[in-house]
Design a protein around this motif. Structure first.
Motif, mmCIF file in Angstrom:
data_model
loop_
_atom_site.group_PDB
_atom_site.id
_atom_site.type_symbol
_atom_site.label_atom_id
_atom_site.label_comp_id
_atom_site.label_asym_id
_atom_site.label_seq_id
_atom_site.Cartn_x
_atom_site.Cartn_y
_atom_site.Cartn_z
ATOM 1 N N LEU A 118 0.808 -1.215 0.000
ATOM 2 C CA LEU A 118 0.000 0.000 0.000
ATOM 3 C C LEU A 118 0.846 1.273 0.000
ATOM 4 C CD1 LEU A 118 -2.582 -1.077 2.744
ATOM 5 C CD2 LEU A 118 -2.966 -1.042 0.263
ATOM 6 N N ALA A 119 2.165 1.120 0.005
ATOM 7 C CA ALA A 119 3.065 2.251 0.227
ATOM 8 C C ALA A 119 2.918 3.361 -0.809
ATOM 9 C CB ALA A 119 4.512 1.765 0.274
ATOM 10 N N ASN A 120 2.807 3.011 -2.072
ATOM 11 C CA ASN A 120 2.727 4.060 -3.101
ATOM 12 C C ASN A 120 1.448 4.873 -2.979
ATOM 13 O OD1 ASN A 120 5.208 3.363 -4.157
ATOM 14 N ND2 ASN A 120 4.375 2.043 -5.758
ATOM 15 N N GLU A 121 0.353 4.203 -2.670
ATOM 16 C CA GLU A 121 -0.911 4.920 -2.461
ATOM 17 C C GLU A 121 -0.791 5.857 -1.261
ATOM 18 O OE1 GLU A 121 -5.558 3.956 -1.220
ATOM 19 O OE2 GLU A 121 -4.269 2.344 -1.990
ATOM 20 N N GLY A 122 -0.146 5.364 -0.221
ATOM 21 C CA GLY A 122 0.048 6.189 0.965
ATOM 22 C C GLY A 122 0.912 7.397 0.699
ATOM 23 N N ARG A 123 1.958 7.219 -0.103
ATOM 24 C CA ARG A 123 2.837 8.351 -0.419
ATOM 25 C C ARG A 123 2.081 9.444 -1.157
ATOM 26 N NH1 ARG A 123 8.358 7.492 -3.756
ATOM 27 N NH2 ARG A 123 6.870 6.572 -5.234
ATOM 28 N N GLN A 124 1.234 9.057 -2.098
ATOM 29 C CA GLN A 124 0.448 10.056 -2.828
ATOM 30 C C GLN A 124 -0.489 10.812 -1.891
ATOM 31 O OE1 GLN A 124 -1.353 7.592 -5.900
ATOM 32 N NE2 GLN A 124 0.125 8.332 -7.406
ATOM 33 N N ARG A 125 -1.089 10.119 -0.943
ATOM 34 C CA ARG A 125 -2.007 10.769 -0.021
ATOM 35 C C ARG A 125 -1.270 11.703 0.940
ATOM 36 N NH1 ARG A 125 -4.572 7.603 3.368
ATOM 37 N NH2 ARG A 125 -6.233 9.125 3.651
ATOM 38 N N VAL A 158 -0.723 4.878 4.760
ATOM 39 C CA VAL A 158 0.239 5.843 5.304
ATOM 40 C C VAL A 158 1.316 5.118 6.099
ATOM 41 C CG1 VAL A 158 0.536 7.759 6.926
ATOM 42 C CG2 VAL A 158 -1.409 7.739 5.349
ATOM 43 N N ALA A 159 0.904 4.169 6.915
ATOM 44 C CA ALA A 159 1.868 3.394 7.696
ATOM 45 C C ALA A 159 2.867 2.692 6.784
ATOM 46 C CB ALA A 159 1.130 2.379 8.569
ATOM 47 N N SER A 207 3.688 3.538 3.684
ATOM 48 C CA SER A 207 4.528 4.515 2.994
ATOM 49 C C SER A 207 5.683 4.986 3.869
ATOM 50 C CB SER A 207 3.689 5.715 2.558
ATOM 51 O OG SER A 207 4.490 6.696 1.934
ATOM 52 N N LEU A 208 5.403 5.242 5.138
ATOM 53 C CA LEU A 208 6.469 5.712 6.033
ATOM 54 C C LEU A 208 7.565 4.660 6.184
ATOM 55 C CD1 LEU A 208 4.352 7.475 8.806
ATOM 56 C CD2 LEU A 208 5.815 8.571 7.094
ATOM 57 N N VAL A 209 7.178 3.403 6.195
ATOM 58 C CA VAL A 209 8.175 2.329 6.304
ATOM 59 C C VAL A 209 8.991 2.215 5.014
ATOM 60 C CG1 VAL A 209 8.498 -0.168 6.532
ATOM 61 C CG2 VAL A 209 6.854 1.022 8.008
ATOM 62 N N VAL A 210 8.307 2.166 3.886
ATOM 63 C CA VAL A 210 8.977 1.905 2.607
ATOM 64 C C VAL A 210 9.731 3.119 2.090
ATOM 65 C CG1 VAL A 210 8.587 1.334 0.169
ATOM 66 C CG2 VAL A 210 7.357 0.091 1.963
ATOM 67 N N HIS A 211 9.082 4.278 2.078
ATOM 68 C CA HIS A 211 9.665 5.447 1.412
ATOM 69 C C HIS A 211 10.479 6.346 2.347
ATOM 70 C CE1 HIS A 211 7.555 4.402 -2.213
ATOM 71 N NE2 HIS A 211 6.377 4.466 -1.610
ATOM 72 N N ASP A 212 10.148 6.335 3.630
ATOM 73 C CA ASP A 212 10.844 7.230 4.556
ATOM 74 C C ASP A 212 11.721 6.502 5.560
ATOM 75 O OD1 ASP A 212 9.605 9.882 3.769
ATOM 76 O OD2 ASP A 212 7.805 8.713 4.214
#
Length: 418
Positions: free
Chosen positions: A10-17, A84-85, A87-92
Motif C-alpha cells: 500500500l506504500a505508493n498509495e500512501g505516499r500520494q495521499r 500511510v503506515a 509509505s512511512l516504512v517503505v519510502h521514509d
C-alpha cells in the motif's frame, strides 16, 4: 528495519495521499526547511504515539529532516490509515507499528516496540505512551529529557500525574496552544466529526435533533457544524459557565435525561466516562444514533448497552445496531471510538498544519531545553504559538497591522489617561 503494518504494497498509495495532505500544510513545510539547515533534533530518538494519518506522516518526515530517529505507533486502534503506515516504512525508512483495527494486546505491544528504542523524547496523543512508561518501564524514565502531548484527554491525565508527583519528566501541553485548540479542536473536530457521522450513516442532519455532550472547544465545533447543516442542537453540560455559553450561542441546553428522549443523533466530546448510560438508552427513540469524538471509547457505556440488548448486528460498515428489550433499536458508530478517524479521515490538513507545527517546534524546544526544565506539564512557549500564527497568516496571504511607536508607548504607560 523492524516494523508492523498491514501491507507494504500500500506504500505508493500512501505516499500520494501524504503528498496531497502536504499541499495544505505550508507552515510545516517552512519548518522542514529550517530543520534541514539547523538539525535541532540531530541524534535524538523520538517515540511518537499518534493517529497514523496522512498529516501525521508529514510530521514524521519533518521530524526526521530535523535529525531525529523517529518511531511511530498508533494512539487509537481504529485511527490508523494503513497505506500511510506502509509509505512511512517503505519510502521514509521510519519504523511504524500500527494496523487499523488492531486488538488491545497488539495496540500495547506496539507501544512497547517503540519504547524498545529507548527514546529521549516522547510525543503522545492521549498519554498512553507516557502512562506505559511510568507503569511498566520506569527504568527508562531517567533517559527521557522531555515530551509533548497533543490532546485534551492526554493533558488531563498528565496534569493528574503531575499533581500527584509521579510525572517523571517535563511535557509540553501542545493542546493548550492557542494555535492548536482554538482551531484544531473547534474547526477540525467540528468538520471531521460531522464528516464521519455522514459517511457512516448517509443520514440527513437537516431537521434532526442533534445532542452534543460537552461544550469545550471540540463540542463548540461539533455543535456549530451540526447547526450549519440544519440540525436542531441540544447541548448537555456539567459546567455552568460552558452551559451558559451554549445558551448565549443560541443552543438549547438540557440534562441528558431530557435530551435522551428527543435526540436523533448523540455525540459525546467530554473526555469523561459513561456520559451515555443505561438510563439514557432506555429513554431513546427507535433508531437513535450514538457516536463519540472524545479520545477514548469510554464515553458511551457500551458494556451496559451490550448487557441490556437482546440482539446486536453490524447493519452497515461502522454502524452496529443494538435491539433493546422494549423493541427499539440504538445504533452505535465505530465501536464508540473516535468517529472522525474511524469513519472518516480525521482533521483536514490545513488545520493540522498548525497543530503539528507546534509538535515539531516543541520537540525541538525540548531537545534543547528539556534537561533544564522542571518535571511537570508546561504550556507551549508564547513565542512558538505566535510564530505559528504569523506563519499561517503569511501562508494564507493575509497581512495585519503593526503598532505605531505612539501606540506602543500608550499601551506600556500608565501616565497617559483619558
Amino acid at each position: 528495519m523492524n516494523h508492523d503494518v498491514k501491507d507494504l504494497k500500500l506504500a505508493n498509495e500512501g505516499r500520494q495521499r501524504i503528498e496531497w495532505a502536504a499541499q495544505a500544510m505550508p507552515v510545516l513545510d517552512g519548518i522542514e526547511r529550517r530543520f534541514i539547515k539547523a538539525r535541532p533534533l540531530q541524534g535524538v530518538t523520538l517515540a511518537a504515539c499518534l493517529h497514523v494519518t496522512t498529516e501525521t506522516g508529514r510530521l514524521m518526515q519533518v521530524l526526521k529532516a530535523g535529525g531525529a530517529e523517529v518511531l511511530l505507533c498508533a494512539s487509537n486502534p481504529l485511527s490508523t490509515q494503513d497505506d500511510v503506515a506502509a509509505s512511512l516504512v517503505v519510502h521514509d525508512k521510519i519504523p511504524v507499528f500500527a494496523i487499523k483495527g488492531e486488538d488491545r494486546d497488539t495496540y500495547f505491544r506496539h507501544i512497547h516496540q517503540v519504547l524498545d528504542a529507548k527514546p529521549r523524547i516522547t510525543m503522545d496523543d492521549g498519554a498512553d505512551l507516557v502512562s506505559t512508561l511510568h507503569s511498566e518501564r520506569r527504568d527508562q524514565l531517567s533517559d527521557i529529557i522531555g515530551g509533548t502531548e497533543e490532546t485534551t484527554t492526554g493533558v488531563i491525565r498528565l496534569r493528574s500525574m503531575a499533581e500527584k508527583g509521579v510525572l517523571g519528566y517535563p511535557i509540553i501541553a501542545v493542546n493548550d496552544a492557542n494555535t492548536k485548540h482554538l482551531f484544531d479542536n473547534r474547526y477540525g473536530t467540528g468538520q471531521s466529526t460531522v464528516d464521519g457521522i455522514v459517511r457512516a450513516t448517509n443520514r440527513l442532519l437537516a431537521g434532526c435533533t442533534f445532542v452534543v455532550s460537552g461544550y469545550g472547544w471540540c463540542g463548540r465545533g461539533v455543535a456549530m457544524r451540526a447547526a450549519g447543516l440544519g440540525a436542531r442542537v441540544i447541548v448537555t453540560e456539567v459546567d455552568p459557565l460552558r452551559a451558559l455559553e451554549a445558551v448565549m450561542d443560541g443552543y438549547t441546553v438540557a440534562p441528558m435525561e431530557e435530551a435522551a428522549k428527543i435526540g436523533d443523533f448523540f455525540c459525546t466530546v467530554t473526555g469523561d466516562m459513561h456520559v451515555l448510560r443505561k438510563e439514557h438508552f432506555e429513554k431513546m427513540k427507535d433508531g437513535a444514533i450514538l457516536c463519540n469524538s472524545g479520545h477514548f471509547d469510554i464515553e458511551i457505556d457500551l458494556e451496559s448497552l451490550k448487557a441490556t440488548a437482546t440482539d446486536r448486528r453490524l447493519i452497515r460498515d461502522q454502524v452496529e445496531e443494538f435491539t433493546l428489550p422494549n423493541g427499539r433499536h440504538i445504533n452505535v458508530l465505530s465501536e464508540g471510538r473516535l468517529v472522525n478517524l474511524a469513519a472518516a479521515e480525521g482533521h483536514p490538513s490545513s488545520v493540522m498544519d498548525m497543530s503539528f507545527a507546534n509538535q515539531a517546534l516543541c520537540a525541538a524546544y525540548m531537545a534543547q531545553n528539556g534537561k533544564d526544565t522542571p518535571k511537570g506539564v508546561m504550556g507551549v512557549p508564547e513565542e512558538i504559538d505566535r510564530e505559528i500564527a504569523r506563519l499561517k497568516l503569511q501562508a494564507m496571504g493575509i497581512a495585519i497591522d503593526t503598532l505605531t511607536p505612539e501606540q506602543e508607548r500608550y499601551l506600556n504607560s500608565w501616565e497617559m489617561g483619558t
